[in-house]
Design a protein around this motif. Structure first.
Motif, short mmCIF file in Angstrom:
data_model
loop_
_atom_site.label_atom_id
_atom_site.label_comp_id
_atom_site.label_asym_id
_atom_site.label_seq_id
_atom_site.Cartn_x
_atom_site.Cartn_y
_atom_site.Cartn_z
N PHE A 1 0.83 -1.22 0.00
CA PHE A 1 0.00 0.00 0.00
C PHE A 1 0.87 1.28 0.00
O PHE A 1 0.53 2.28 -0.63
CB PHE A 1 -0.93 -0.03 1.23
CG PHE A 1 -1.95 -1.12 1.15
CD1 PHE A 1 -3.02 -1.03 0.27
CD2 PHE A 1 -1.85 -2.26 1.95
CE1 PHE A 1 -3.97 -2.05 0.20
CE2 PHE A 1 -2.78 -3.27 1.87
CZ PHE A 1 -3.85 -3.18 0.99
N GLU A 2 2.01 1.16 0.69
CA GLU A 2 2.94 2.31 0.66
C GLU A 2 3.47 2.52 -0.75
O GLU A 2 3.59 3.65 -1.24
CB GLU A 2 4.09 2.05 1.64
CG GLU A 2 5.09 3.22 1.68
CD GLU A 2 6.29 2.88 2.56
OE1 GLU A 2 7.23 3.69 2.57
OE2 GLU A 2 6.29 1.83 3.23
N GLY A 3 3.74 1.41 -1.45
CA GLY A 3 4.23 1.49 -2.83
C GLY A 3 3.20 2.10 -3.76
O GLY A 3 3.54 2.84 -4.69
N ARG A 4 1.89 1.76 -3.48
CA ARG A 4 0.86 2.33 -4.35
C ARG A 4 0.83 3.85 -4.21
O ARG A 4 0.65 4.58 -5.18
CB ARG A 4 -0.52 1.76 -3.98
CG ARG A 4 -0.69 0.25 -4.08
CD ARG A 4 -0.16 -0.34 -5.35
NE ARG A 4 -0.77 0.29 -6.53
CZ ARG A 4 -0.23 0.28 -7.75
NH1 ARG A 4 0.96 -0.32 -7.93
NH2 ARG A 4 -0.84 0.82 -8.76
N LYS A 5 0.99 4.33 -2.98
CA LYS A 5 1.00 5.79 -2.78
C LYS A 5 2.20 6.45 -3.50
O LYS A 5 2.07 7.51 -4.12
CB LYS A 5 1.07 6.10 -1.29
CG LYS A 5 -0.18 5.70 -0.51
CD LYS A 5 0.00 6.00 0.97
CE LYS A 5 -1.24 5.55 1.77
NZ LYS A 5 -1.06 5.81 3.22
N LEU A 6 3.36 5.77 -3.39
CA LEU A 6 4.55 6.33 -4.07
C LEU A 6 4.38 6.31 -5.59
O LEU A 6 4.85 7.21 -6.30
CB LEU A 6 5.79 5.52 -3.67
CG LEU A 6 6.23 5.68 -2.20
CD1 LEU A 6 7.32 4.67 -1.86
CD2 LEU A 6 6.74 7.11 -1.95
N THR A 7 3.70 5.26 -6.09
CA THR A 7 3.45 5.20 -7.53
C THR A 7 2.57 6.34 -7.99
O THR A 7 2.82 6.98 -9.03
CB THR A 7 2.80 3.86 -7.90
OG1 THR A 7 3.68 2.79 -7.53
CG2 THR A 7 2.50 3.78 -9.38
#
Length: 463
Positions: A141-147
């Motif tokens: 989920f953190e990666g989705r925000k960074l994406t």
């Protein structure tokens, strides 16, 4: 003619300067257009690199989901390859955007976001491999925000670069039109200047042709006049000799008769004067004939050693030199191309002058010297060729000299600085003959005198 040449020279200078100024202006326009064209190409390259970086970033995101679903290590190899390519694209963008402060700041944020996204991806993979959990990890989920944040930065950078590209394209189009109009204007101006110079040159050439035709006509008239003067001089020197001889003969016969007569009524003295005058006239006519003959040159120029000429002249005048107890010193003279017979006449006349005009109770001294001089020494006379050198032969004496105020008279025909009753003989022809000989050799003769101290005559022959 000189005024026209001056006007033409000024016109050419103005035209040349104008062409240089217009050419520099045109070069400036082309340089500006080239710079804007390069800027457009630069923006296009930035946009292409952004698209490729965005594609590699999306590939990393897509293959992450593939690995989560299939747990296939092939996705990890694909992600690593895409990450390496993405880093290369980011390095290229850093270099391309180094001159744009706004995009450089965006690039810093993008690089940090993508770096955090890659780190969260690897942490997500570690979590999946160790926990074997079925639900999504917090790193995902953190990666989705960074994406989402990275995609937003990509869009901002795309929009910024597209706006910059539009501005650069507008400037490129503007300067393309301006450069086209500048070229047309310059072409028109160059055509006008060329046409003006052509017309000016044609006018000058036409004037030169007319001047040459008039000059040719004057030359023909001069040659005709010269021919007539030669005929007159020939007539004077030949046809008048016969009556003069008869005057002398009959005068001499009457003098002889009067000598035998006891009467003395002054007739003998009168006849003697008539005879003397006729004899002097014959001598003047002979000198005039000598000068006339110098205008008709039948001899060919040859290489002549002047030492030989001066030795011959001194030898011929040896009796006169001994009679005057004179001293003649001669330096080593050069070998020049000349008319040998005229050189003999020239040096004999100058030596005769030096021996004729001597001071009483003074031992005559004649010094013949030689040196090479530049044309600047002749700047006061008719201008020779620039950078020309001359053989300068000086004949100096310690005679009575002359006042330099009369320098223009001594080379004129039948001009004497002494009266008829003077003890110095002469008819005023010798130096005129010398000047004619020097003219035949494209040379110059100059005289310098100091009253009661002597005179120096300098002969200048072109080297």
């Amino acid at each position: 003619m000189k005024k026209r040449l001056k006007i033409t020279f000024v016109a050419f200078c103005i035209s040349f300067i104008s062409m240089i100024a217009l050419s520099l202006f045109s070069i400036g326009r082309f340089t500006t257009l080239t710079n804007h064209s390069n800027a457009v190409s630069h923006s296009n390259k930035v946009i292409r690199t952004l698209y490729r970086a965005e594609v590699y970033f999306k590939d990393v995101d897509r293959w992450e989901r593939g690995y989560i679903l299939a747990n296939d290590t092939g996705y990890i190899r694909a992600i690593n390859g895409a990450s390496d390519s993405l880093v290369q694209m980011l390095d290229s963008l850093d270099a391309l955007l180094s001159d744009n402060a706004v995009q450089s700041r965006n690039m810093i944020d993008l690089r940090e976001t993508i770096g955090s996204r890659i780190r969260s991806l690897h942490e997500n993979f570690s979590y999946i491999d160790t926990s074997h959990a079925k639900e999504a990890s917090p790193y995902y989920f953190e990666g989705r925000k960074l994406t989402v944040n990275a995609n937003r930065l990509f869009r901002v950078m795309h929009a910024t670069e597209i706006r910059l590209l539009k501005e650069r394209q507008d400037k490129q189009v503007f300067y393309q039109k301006l450069t086209t109009s500048t070229i047309k204007t310059l072409l028109a101006i160059f055509c006008m200047i060329t046409l003006f110079l052509f017309l000016l040159l044609m006018r000058l050439m036409r004037a030169g042709i007319l001047y040459q035709e008039r000059l040719q006509a004057k030359i023909i008239d001069l040659e005709r006049s010269h021919s007539e003067l030669q005929d007159i001089a020939y007539s004077i020197s030949h046809d008048l000799q016969e009556p003069l001889r008869k005057i002398q003969v009959f005068s001499n016969m009457l003098i002889v008769r009067k000598s035998n007569s006891a009467e003395d009524d002054g007739t003998k003295d009168t006849l003697t004067r008539i005879y003397g005058s006729a004899n002097r006239m014959r001598s003047l006519i002979a000198d005039l004939e000598s000068l006339t003959n110098l205008t008709r040159i039948d001899e060919q120029k040859a290489s002549v050693n002047l030492n030989t000429i001066i030795e011959q002249v001194v030898s011929d005048m040896n009796d006169t030199i001994k009679e005057n107890n004179a001293v003649v010193r001669v330096e080593d003279l050069p070998t020049i191309t000349c008319y040998g017979s005229q050189m003999t006449i020239l040096f004999r006349a100058l030596m005769d002058n030096a021996l004729k005009f001597v001071k009483e109770d003074t031992k005559p001294e004649i010094y013949v010297s030689y040196r090479i001089v530049p044309e600047s020494e002749l700047a006061d006379g008719g201008r020779p060729m620039p950078n020309q050198q001359f053989h300068c032969i000086s004949i100096a004496d310690n005679g009575i000299g002359f006042d330099n105020r009369h320098i223009s008279d001594i080379f004129r025909m039948f001009r004497r600085l002494h009266t008829e009753g003077s003890r110095y003989e002469g008819k005023g022809v010798g130096l005129a003959i010398c000047q004619r000989i020097m003219a035949n050799h494209e040379g110059y003769i100059r005289g310098e005198g100091v009253p009661d101290k002597g005179a120096t005559f300098k002969l200048y022959f072109p080297v």
